[in-house]
Scaffold this active site. Structure first.
Site, PDB file in Angstrom:
ATOM      1  N   ASP A  59      -4.104  -1.166  -1.251  1.00  0.00           N
ATOM      2  CA  ASP A  59      -3.205   0.014  -1.369  1.00  0.00           C
ATOM      3  C   ASP A  59      -3.265   0.803  -0.355  1.00  0.00           C
ATOM      4  O   ASP A  59      -2.358   1.712   0.228  1.00  0.00           O
ATOM      5  CB  ASP A  59      -3.629   0.474  -2.641  1.00  0.00           C
ATOM      6  CG  ASP A  59      -2.839   1.715  -2.973  1.00  0.00           C
ATOM      7  OD1 ASP A  59      -1.678   1.663  -3.192  1.00  0.00           O
ATOM      8  OD2 ASP A  59      -3.435   2.962  -2.997  1.00  0.00           O
ATOM      9  N   ARG A  67       4.413   2.161   2.945  1.00  0.00           N
ATOM     10  CA  ARG A  67       5.433   2.696   2.230  1.00  0.00           C
ATOM     11  C   ARG A  67       6.016   4.080   2.614  1.00  0.00           C
ATOM     12  O   ARG A  67       7.228   4.341   2.621  1.00  0.00           O
ATOM     13  CB  ARG A  67       5.305   2.596   0.574  1.00  0.00           C
ATOM     14  CG  ARG A  67       4.918   1.402  -0.017  1.00  0.00           C
ATOM     15  CD  ARG A  67       4.473   1.266  -1.263  1.00  0.00           C
ATOM     16  NE  ARG A  67       4.800   2.261  -2.233  1.00  0.00           N
ATOM     17  CZ  ARG A  67       4.070   2.748  -3.230  1.00  0.00           C
ATOM     18  NH1 ARG A  67       2.883   2.505  -3.242  1.00  0.00           N
ATOM     19  NH2 ARG A  67       4.698   3.747  -3.904  1.00  0.00           N
ATOM     20  N   LYS A  89      -6.584   2.027  -7.847  1.00  0.00           N
ATOM     21  CA  LYS A  89      -7.534   2.484  -7.314  1.00  0.00           C
ATOM     22  C   LYS A  89      -8.462   3.286  -8.597  1.00  0.00           C
ATOM     23  O   LYS A  89      -9.550   3.389  -8.707  1.00  0.00           O
ATOM     24  CB  LYS A  89      -7.163   4.026  -6.515  1.00  0.00           C
ATOM     25  CG  LYS A  89      -6.737   3.388  -5.444  1.00  0.00           C
ATOM     26  CD  LYS A  89      -5.973   4.656  -4.442  1.00  0.00           C
ATOM     27  CE  LYS A  89      -4.497   4.900  -5.020  1.00  0.00           C
ATOM     28  NZ  LYS A  89      -3.568   5.524  -3.990  1.00  0.00           N
ATOM     29  N   HIS A 117      -6.426  11.439 -14.027  1.00  0.00           N
ATOM     30  CA  HIS A 117      -5.736  11.371 -12.847  1.00  0.00           C
ATOM     31  C   HIS A 117      -4.461  12.315 -12.839  1.00  0.00           C
ATOM     32  O   HIS A 117      -3.506  12.036 -14.286  1.00  0.00           O
ATOM     33  CB  HIS A 117      -5.354  10.012 -12.420  1.00  0.00           C
ATOM     34  CG  HIS A 117      -4.446   9.875 -11.067  1.00  0.00           C
ATOM     35  ND1 HIS A 117      -5.042  10.003  -9.823  1.00  0.00           N
ATOM     36  CD2 HIS A 117      -3.260   9.636 -11.066  1.00  0.00           C
ATOM     37  CE1 HIS A 117      -3.971   9.972  -9.071  1.00  0.00           C
ATOM     38  NE2 HIS A 117      -2.825   9.881  -9.824  1.00  0.00           N
ATOM     39  N   SER A 165      -0.329   1.180  -7.495  1.00  0.00           N
ATOM     40  CA  SER A 165      -0.964   1.850  -6.414  1.00  0.00           C
ATOM     41  C   SER A 165      -1.906   2.848  -7.217  1.00  0.00           C
ATOM     42  O   SER A 165      -3.336   2.880  -6.762  1.00  0.00           O
ATOM     43  CB  SER A 165      -0.003   2.672  -5.630  1.00  0.00           C
ATOM     44  OG  SER A 165      -0.722   3.658  -4.628  1.00  0.00           O
TER      45      SER A 165
HETATM   46  N1  URA Z   1       0.160   8.140  -5.367  1.00  0.00           N
HETATM   47  C1  URA Z   1      -0.307   7.035  -5.011  1.00  0.00           C
HETATM   48  O1  URA Z   1      -1.483   6.851  -5.010  1.00  0.00           O
HETATM   49  N2  URA Z   1       0.623   5.976  -4.937  1.00  0.00           N
HETATM   50  C2  URA Z   1       1.873   6.256  -4.976  1.00  0.00           C
HETATM   51  O2  URA Z   1       2.471   5.136  -4.678  1.00  0.00           O
HETATM   52  C3  URA Z   1       2.503   7.270  -5.427  1.00  0.00           C
HETATM   53  C4  URA Z   1       1.642   8.377  -5.479  1.00  0.00           C
END
Ligand code: URA
Length: 427
Positions: free
Chosen positions: A164, A171, A190, A83, A186
């Site tokens: 999320d 957010r 995932k 990631h 967050s």
């Molecule tokens: N990427 C995400 O998936 N979540 C965040 O909070 C910031 C960047």
């Protein structure tokens, strides 16, 4: 009986939330029982007061439990994913996933579309005629189980960490993105829900990254490595430089084209170096230590795997890639050494040209973006092409050129040499 106001007050006053409070508030928010304005107030309290390691882990688990957790055990091969926190010209997933699959691991990658100045992997792959981002989980499993394919990059389904999805959107519009525990939970909710056994994080630092300072990036990487490790996912993070774009292209089809050069054994040195560094980390996390990914890149195995992977998702690896209808070239005003090419300005200009989107629902232009004919350290002569801008909407040239006017420095000096890999964070 829980109350959203009690949970908000507890965090507002600097308290530690109990497991029961976290489980309840995340679940109740997902079900719509806790209102957006209450969750936004709680997110703001977390931005100011923070969360402990225990609270962050529990928050992450609650977000995973809000949806489905995929399970790719039993494929007969280890699973490992990468990631990136997002950068300009960051096309690394494209050569990396087939390369790691060619070396014997399975790569399940649920990916996103770009927002703002950093591009999204799905947008890049969608530039390939016919390629489909949406796959049912059963099909993902079939492709991962096939050793000739072994890598899947696709969109996350609606049931993957739905808490999320709602919270991140909230957010984004309430000034509460900037919190290490909220960002870490967050991203990791995932990635853990995606069912990978191991994970390598590429945390970008610098002008074109979402985190500008090394200390902040180190803090985020440490929090994410802890979350992954605590959830049983072998996790390591590299902190990598994002002051100048990666490679020589920023834009969807342009980056696919550059990735093909890398898979064919060529391509820009920084893209090749980072691809190999991340591949080595991924293979180590997957327990594969007898294969050098450089060999699989050089001898065409990674390219064969890429072609099979693209075909498996409906794409035609031989189809010509889309090209923008208009181009304009920015030339070097003076000669000298290019000492700076700013990743943020290039990313914003590529976005203006149509390569990125301002809202999740906006379309992107497959052919739009920027080609960089020189990178910091290169000698250039006056009048030489420096950047070529590509777009279908020529009105975008003026604002993009305005952004690019201060994006570079040409001087009679050597550029400050910054390493690409700045640090490595392990459990
Ligand atoms: N990427 C995400 O998936 N979540 C965040 O909070 C910031 C960047």
């Amino acid at each position: 009986m829980h109350s959203a106001v009690d949970v908000i007050r507890a965090k507002r006053d600097g308290g530690q939330l109990s497991d029961a409070q976290i489980d309840w508030v995340v679940d109740a928010f997902t079900r719509g029982e806790v209102a957006d304005e209450q969750m936004a107030a709680l997110a703001m309290a977390i931005v100011w007061r923070g969360m402990t390691r225990h609270e962050t882990a529990r928050w992450t688990r609650a977000m995973i439990d809000s949806g489905q957790r995929l399970d790719f055990s039993g494929l007969g091969r280890p699973t490992v994913d990468k990631h990136s926190t997002g950068g300009v010209g960051d096309k690394i997933t494209l050569p990396l996933s087939p390369l790691v699959a060619a070396c014997g691991a399975a790569v399940p990658q649920l990916s996103g579309r770009g927002l703002g100045h950093t591009g999204g992997t799905l947008d890049k792959l969608e530039a390939i005629p016919g390629w489909q981002a949406d796959l049912p989980v059963a099909r993902m499993r079939e492709l991962l189980a096939d050793p000739k394919i072994g890598a899947v990059v696709c969109a996350a389904g609606a049931d993957l960490a739905p808490a999320d999805k709602r919270l991140y959107a909230l957010r984004d519009v309430t000034g509460t993105v900037e919190s290490i525990p909220l960002i870490a939970s967050s991203i990791m909710s995932k990635k853990i829900a995606e069912g990978t056994g191991a994970l390598v994080l590429d945390v970008k630092v610098g002008r074109g990254a979402f985190l500008k300072e090394l200390a902040q990036a180190r803090e985020l990487a440490t929090a994410m490595v802890e979350l992954g490790t605590d959830a049983g996912v072998r996790t390591v993070a590299l902190l990598t430089a994002m002051d100048t774009p990666l490679g020589h292209t920023a834009g969807n089809a342009l980056e696919v084209c550059e990735s093909l050069d890398v898979l064919a054994g060529g391509g820009p040195a920084d893209v090749v170096d980072l691809t190999l560094a991340l591949a080595r980390e991924m293979l180590a996390q997957a327990g594969i230590d007898d294969i050098d990914p450089a060999d699989a890149l050089a001898d065409g195995r990674a390219m064969d795997q890429w072609r099979a992977m693209v075909r498996a998702q409906g794409g035609d690896p031989d189809a010509p890639l889309p090209q923008a209808r208009h181009t304009e070239t920015l030339r070097a005003p003076v000669g000298g050494t290019l000492t700076r090419l700013d990743a943020l300005d290039v990313g914003l200009a590529a976005w203006r040209l149509g390569a990125g989107r301002a809202r999740q629902s906006d379309p992107v232009q497959a052919g739009a973006g920027i080609e960089m004919h020189a990178k910091p350290g290169d000698s250039i002569s006056a009048g030489q092409p420096l950047l070529t801008l590509h777009t279908d909407t020529p009105d975008a040239f003026a604002p993009a050129l305005e952004l690019l006017a201060d994006a570079f420095t040409i001087a009679d000096a050597d550029p400050e040499h910054l390493p690409l890999i700045l640090d490595r964070i392990t459990a």
